[in-house]
Scaffold this active site. Structure first.
Site, PDB file in Angstrom:
ATOM      1  N   TRP A 130       0.832  -1.213   0.000  1.00 28.60           N
ATOM      2  CA  TRP A 130       0.000   0.000   0.000  1.00 28.60           C
ATOM      3  C   TRP A 130       0.859   1.252   0.000  1.00 28.60           C
ATOM      4  O   TRP A 130       0.480   2.273  -0.595  1.00 28.60           O
ATOM      5  CB  TRP A 130      -0.972  -0.011   1.186  1.00 28.60           C
ATOM      6  CG  TRP A 130      -1.948  -1.145   1.082  1.00 28.60           C
ATOM      7  CD1 TRP A 130      -2.021  -2.242   1.887  1.00 28.60           C
ATOM      8  CD2 TRP A 130      -2.977  -1.313   0.088  1.00 28.60           C
ATOM      9  NE1 TRP A 130      -3.033  -3.078   1.450  1.00 28.60           N
ATOM     10  CE2 TRP A 130      -3.628  -2.532   0.357  1.00 28.60           C
ATOM     11  CE3 TRP A 130      -3.397  -0.549  -1.001  1.00 28.60           C
ATOM     12  CZ2 TRP A 130      -4.691  -3.018  -0.416  1.00 28.60           C
ATOM     13  CZ3 TRP A 130      -4.444  -1.029  -1.781  1.00 28.60           C
ATOM     14  CH2 TRP A 130      -5.077  -2.242  -1.482  1.00 28.60           C
ATOM     15  N   ASP A 201      -1.469   6.437   6.495  1.00 26.91           N
ATOM     16  CA  ASP A 201      -2.462   5.440   6.113  1.00 26.91           C
ATOM     17  C   ASP A 201      -2.558   4.475   7.299  1.00 26.91           C
ATOM     18  O   ASP A 201      -1.677   3.650   7.499  1.00 26.91           O
ATOM     19  CB  ASP A 201      -1.997   4.712   4.844  1.00 26.91           C
ATOM     20  CG  ASP A 201      -2.903   3.543   4.468  1.00 26.91           C
ATOM     21  OD1 ASP A 201      -3.777   3.172   5.272  1.00 26.91           O
ATOM     22  OD2 ASP A 201      -2.717   2.990   3.367  1.00 26.91           O
ATOM     23  N   LYS A 225     -11.650  -2.751   7.678  1.00 27.23           N
ATOM     24  CA  LYS A 225     -10.729  -3.619   8.407  1.00 27.23           C
ATOM     25  C   LYS A 225     -11.115  -3.652   9.883  1.00 27.23           C
ATOM     26  O   LYS A 225     -11.387  -4.700  10.426  1.00 27.23           O
ATOM     27  CB  LYS A 225      -9.278  -3.128   8.259  1.00 27.23           C
ATOM     28  CG  LYS A 225      -8.853  -2.755   6.839  1.00 27.23           C
ATOM     29  CD  LYS A 225      -8.561  -3.917   5.952  1.00 27.23           C
ATOM     30  CE  LYS A 225      -8.347  -3.622   4.480  1.00 27.23           C
ATOM     31  NZ  LYS A 225      -7.331  -2.684   4.088  1.00 27.23           N
TER      32      LYS A 225
END
Ligand SMILES: *Cc1c(COP(=O)(O)O)cnc(C)c1O
Length: 389
Positions: A130, A201, A225
């Site tokens: 990511w 993030d 998540k």
């Protein structure tokens, strides 16, 4: 769809219901498992929300019932996260992936020019899939300097503070606090040079442990998540940074648009916001982020102990960089990995197959995973090693 195509897509019934309530343990990395009490509440509210006679899927985003739900979600997010008053809490769409371009669009120095030539830039830590994505998107809007990287080691570790090398005067510095795919996690917030806002993030770990949000310029997290269903992205940002953001950006891609409209410049994701609000209440009722810090450490230890005692399994993450959210490991051969996953599924332990980047297995132990889920997995791992090893 033809009948045979429909049959091809049919899901085989799960043989073993491994949880006390007759469901199965779901170790999916995202969307991840949710608490059963929250799911029950959602079941009720889909039909009739708060005695309104109308379900949550049908309420106007500008009417009384959703007004209350939205305001409670903002307030409870602030309370459980300990968000400072000079920060804005916003609910966006587009996932964390959209933040990969919204952040540079808003905060890379202006003056990109018609030819797309980059003027000035930002610093990024490259610690996983990511992070690399964030870097690739940012390059459209300015120069990217990598402040540190663990790419050459297949992202098995988090670079130590001594290895952090910032460029001269970056517009901001960005990192990914938990690397969902590789199973590594930052255990300390990096220190940026004075005046350089830190962007994070925090997608796969937000509210899993106490965090000093005052250290950040901006934090983002798509909910699926640790905070409920997919469809909403939580963004927490310092008000002065939002005000400084570029203005040559489409209205719906400026943070100030969401800050000035209670996150409803258009129809917001009503249901995911509602469900995330239930998750904030649930986190609070369990004892808040302090409770989850200890609880998540306890669960992860149950599984890491198996790895540490084993000569069969090999963990992907270096011991000092291990994630408490996503645990990555392998059997001695890919064939044994496949057998592990197949037998686990049969035993009611689902979604353990790792990402192709690491191979092997990945067990995600988000806030909502009960401790029995970690213990059941550990027992299964020991038994598999005994019989297959
Ligand atoms: C899942 C994930 C993303 C992507 O989130 P989307 O909502 O699919 O855009 C980004 N970063 C991290 C760390 C993730 O775990």
């Amino acid at each position: 769809m033809t009948q045979s195509a429909a049959q091809a897509h049919a899901v085989a019934p799960t043989a073993v219901r491994s949880t006390p309530s007759g469901r199965i343990y779901n170790y999916s990395a995202g969307p991840g498992c949710m608490p059963e009490s929250v799911l029950r509440q959602i079941q009720e509210d889909v039909f009739d929300c708060r005695n309104s006679g109308v379900g949550i899927l049908e309420h106007s985003h500008r009417a009384r019932v959703f007004d209350a739900i939205l305001m409670e979600a903002f307030a409870e997010c602030r309370e459980v996260g300990g968000i400072p008053a000079d920060y804005e809490v916003m609910f966006l769409t587009g996932g964390s992936t959209q933040q990969n371009f919204m952040v540079p669009m808003n905060f890379m120095p202006p003056g990109r020019g018609g030819g797309g030539a980059a003027v000035g830039g930002a610093d990024y830590f490259n610690t996983g899939y990511w992070s690399q994505h964030s870097i690739d998107h940012a390059k459209f809007f300015g120069a990217v300097h990598e402040a540190a990287s663990s790419k050459l080691d297949n992202y098995a570790f988090i670079p130590s503070a001594a290895a952090h090398k910032y460029s001269g005067a970056p517009a901001y510095a960005h990192y990914t606090s938990n690397n969902t795919i590789y199973g590594t996690q930052w255990h300390a917030i990096p220190t940026t040079p004075p005046g350089v806002p830190l962007v994070c993030d925090m997608c796969s770990e937000i509210l899993s442990r106490p965090v000093d949000f005052g250290r950040f310029g901006l934090v983002y997290d798509s909910a699926q998540k640790n905070l409920g269903p997919a469809g909403v992205t939580l963004v927490i940002a310092r008000k002065d940074l939002i005000a400084r953001g570029n203005t040559d950006v489409p209205y719906m891609l400026q943070y100030r648009t969401f800050a000035s409209t209670e996150s409803r410049p258009n129809t917001p994701p009503v249901f995911p916001i509602y469900a995330m609000g239930l998750m904030f209440k649930w986190i609070k009722a369990q004892g808040g982020v302090k409770h989850f810090e200890a609880f998540n450490a306890q669960k992860a230890k149950v599984v890491y102990d198996v790895l540490d005692e084993s000569t069969f399994y090999k963990g992907h993450a270096r011991a000092d960089s291990r994630s408490l959210m996503n645990i990555t490991f392998r059997c001695p051969t890919p064939a044994l990995d496949d057998r592990f996953c197949a037998e686990a599924t049969k035993a009611g332990l689902d979604a353990l197959k790792g990402h192709r980047a690491t191979g092997g297995m990945r067990a995600s132990l988000y806030n909502a995973m009960p401790v029995e889920g970690a213990r059941t997995l550990a027992e299964f791992m020991r038994e598999f090693e005994r019989t297959a090893g």
